[in-house]
Design an enzyme around this catalytic site. Structure first.
Site, PDB file in Angstrom:
ATOM      1  N   TYR A  71     -70.095  15.972  22.150  1.00  0.00           N
ATOM      2  CA  TYR A  71     -69.862  17.357  22.562  1.00  0.00           C
ATOM      3  C   TYR A  71     -70.748  17.658  23.759  1.00  0.00           C
ATOM      4  O   TYR A  71     -71.963  17.775  23.637  1.00  0.00           O
ATOM      5  CB  TYR A  71     -70.172  18.288  21.390  1.00  0.00           C
ATOM      6  CG  TYR A  71     -70.008  19.770  21.651  1.00  0.00           C
ATOM      7  CD1 TYR A  71     -69.256  20.259  22.712  1.00  0.00           C
ATOM      8  CD2 TYR A  71     -70.612  20.695  20.789  1.00  0.00           C
ATOM      9  CE1 TYR A  71     -69.123  21.625  22.926  1.00  0.00           C
ATOM     10  CE2 TYR A  71     -70.481  22.060  20.988  1.00  0.00           C
ATOM     11  CZ  TYR A  71     -69.732  22.520  22.061  1.00  0.00           C
ATOM     12  OH  TYR A  71     -69.595  23.872  22.268  1.00  0.00           O
ATOM     13  N   VAL A 108     -60.339  21.436  21.416  1.00  0.00           N
ATOM     14  CA  VAL A 108     -61.158  22.038  20.369  1.00  0.00           C
ATOM     15  C   VAL A 108     -61.193  23.524  20.703  1.00  0.00           C
ATOM     16  O   VAL A 108     -61.847  23.937  21.659  1.00  0.00           O
ATOM     17  CB  VAL A 108     -62.570  21.431  20.306  1.00  0.00           C
ATOM     18  CG1 VAL A 108     -63.374  22.087  19.184  1.00  0.00           C
ATOM     19  CG2 VAL A 108     -62.500  19.926  20.094  1.00  0.00           C
ATOM     20  N   LYS A 130     -65.641  16.132  23.183  1.00  0.00           N
ATOM     21  CA  LYS A 130     -65.276  17.511  23.468  1.00  0.00           C
ATOM     22  C   LYS A 130     -65.925  17.853  24.794  1.00  0.00           C
ATOM     23  O   LYS A 130     -67.151  17.982  24.888  1.00  0.00           O
ATOM     24  CB  LYS A 130     -65.763  18.440  22.358  1.00  0.00           C
ATOM     25  CG  LYS A 130     -65.464  19.919  22.626  1.00  0.00           C
ATOM     26  CD  LYS A 130     -66.082  20.814  21.564  1.00  0.00           C
ATOM     27  CE  LYS A 130     -65.837  22.291  21.912  1.00  0.00           C
ATOM     28  NZ  LYS A 130     -66.486  23.211  20.951  1.00  0.00           N
ATOM     29  N   THR A 159     -69.086  27.839  17.688  1.00  0.00           N
ATOM     30  CA  THR A 159     -68.320  28.990  17.235  1.00  0.00           C
ATOM     31  C   THR A 159     -68.659  29.350  15.801  1.00  0.00           C
ATOM     32  O   THR A 159     -68.541  30.502  15.392  1.00  0.00           O
ATOM     33  CB  THR A 159     -66.810  28.721  17.375  1.00  0.00           C
ATOM     34  OG1 THR A 159     -66.539  28.259  18.707  1.00  0.00           O
ATOM     35  CG2 THR A 159     -65.983  29.958  17.109  1.00  0.00           C
TER      36      THR A 159
END
Length: 294
Positions: free
Chosen positions: A136, A206, A164, A47
């Site tokens: 992640y 998250v 995540k 992001t």
């Protein structure tokens, strides 16, 4: 090692009109998020447009955000790479300035097999043994899925404290929960999956939506933990249109548009990302108005 709370915001990176990073707005936004439901800021993740940031820009963002939220929120630095050597170097540098943890994405494009993924994350963990690492897994972007059995072996490493999980799969998250100890934290990588994953033992999220509704996400998670399932479900269903609208096109295009509609001068996205088109903008604006966010 490493409790990052319930709501981790995958923070956007603001840019000026000339395309350079706007560190002042980044610091201001970080402080705002810390005061509105965010426990931990994840800086320079997907992001945050990490693919188009230089390492120098990322390092400076870590410094600015750490200073801005000192004593209010923790900071996790996105230091992942598809080069193990590069990931280690970035993580070591971030660790020295006092970040509270590091997000380590599954190496992208080169598609290493599970043995290579395991060795990659172990090498980073061994290089920075005092820094908590959050794995992640986002196969939609990396081209490779970190399998639950691999996650379970990595969970045995003392400073790999969680994951995540962004597959959108209840099956995968359930298998990870089944194979790992309770102290290994599972975070939903998708806002819409937060409540379902809480039901199988996830820690939190998250989040992208927490730029806009961080307090509501905290309320949802806390309600679930308190056994107020109907309250949690009501919040989830109320926010569900926003969760979907923020992914009408590639993240972070919609959330940057949403923040601009709220008056934040976060700038555009860096190429090859582009501005939200008219259809996406209109749909997003309608959802924001319905939730009284603008």
């Amino acid at each position: 090692m490493g409790d990052f709370g319930n709501v981790l915001t995958a923070m956007i990176t603001p840019f000026k009109a000339d395309g350079s990073v706007d560190y002042d707005v980044a610091a201001e936004l970080a402080a705002h998020l810390a005061n509105n439901g965010t426990d931990t800021l994840v800086v320079c993740g997907t992001t945050g447009e990490s693919p188009t940031l230089t390492w120098d820009e990322e390092y400076q963002l870590f410094v600015e955000v750490l200073h801005s939220v000192a004593g209010k929120a923790k900071v996790i630095a996105g230091c992942g790479s598809n080069s193990t050597k590069e990931a280690i170097a970035a993580t070591e540098k971030a660790s020295k300035i006092g970040v509270h943890g590091s997000l380590q994405v599954v190496p992208y494009y080169n598609k290493p097999p599970q043995a290579g993924l395991e060795a990659h994350f172990q090498a980073i963990a061994q290089a920075c043994p005092d820094l908590p690492l959050l794995l992640y897994n986002v196969p939609g972007r990396t081209g490779q899925n970190l399998q639950p059995e691999t996650v379970a072996r990595l969970a045995e490493v003392s400073n790999i404290i969680g994951i995540k999980e962004s597959t959108g799969s209840i099956d995968q998250a359930s298998e990870i929960r089944r194979l790992t100890p309770k102290e290994f934290h599972i975070y939903s990588g998708d806002d819409y999956m937060t409540l379902p994953l809480l039901a199988i033992g996830a820690k939190g999220v998250v989040s992208v939506a927490s730029h806009l509704v961080g307090n509501q996400l905290q309320q949802m998670i806390q309600a679930f933990r308190a056994g107020k399932i109907e309250v949690a479900n009501d919040i989830h269903l109320q926010l569900f249109p926003l969760f979907k609208a923020l992914f009408l096109t590639s993240n972070p295009i919609p959330v940057k548009k949403a923040l601009k509609l709220q008056g934040w001068e976060v700038g555009s996205t860096r190429p090859p990302l582009c501005e939200a088109d008219l259809e996406v903008s209109q749909k997003l604006e309608a959802v924001l108005k319905e939730l009284s966010l603008i």
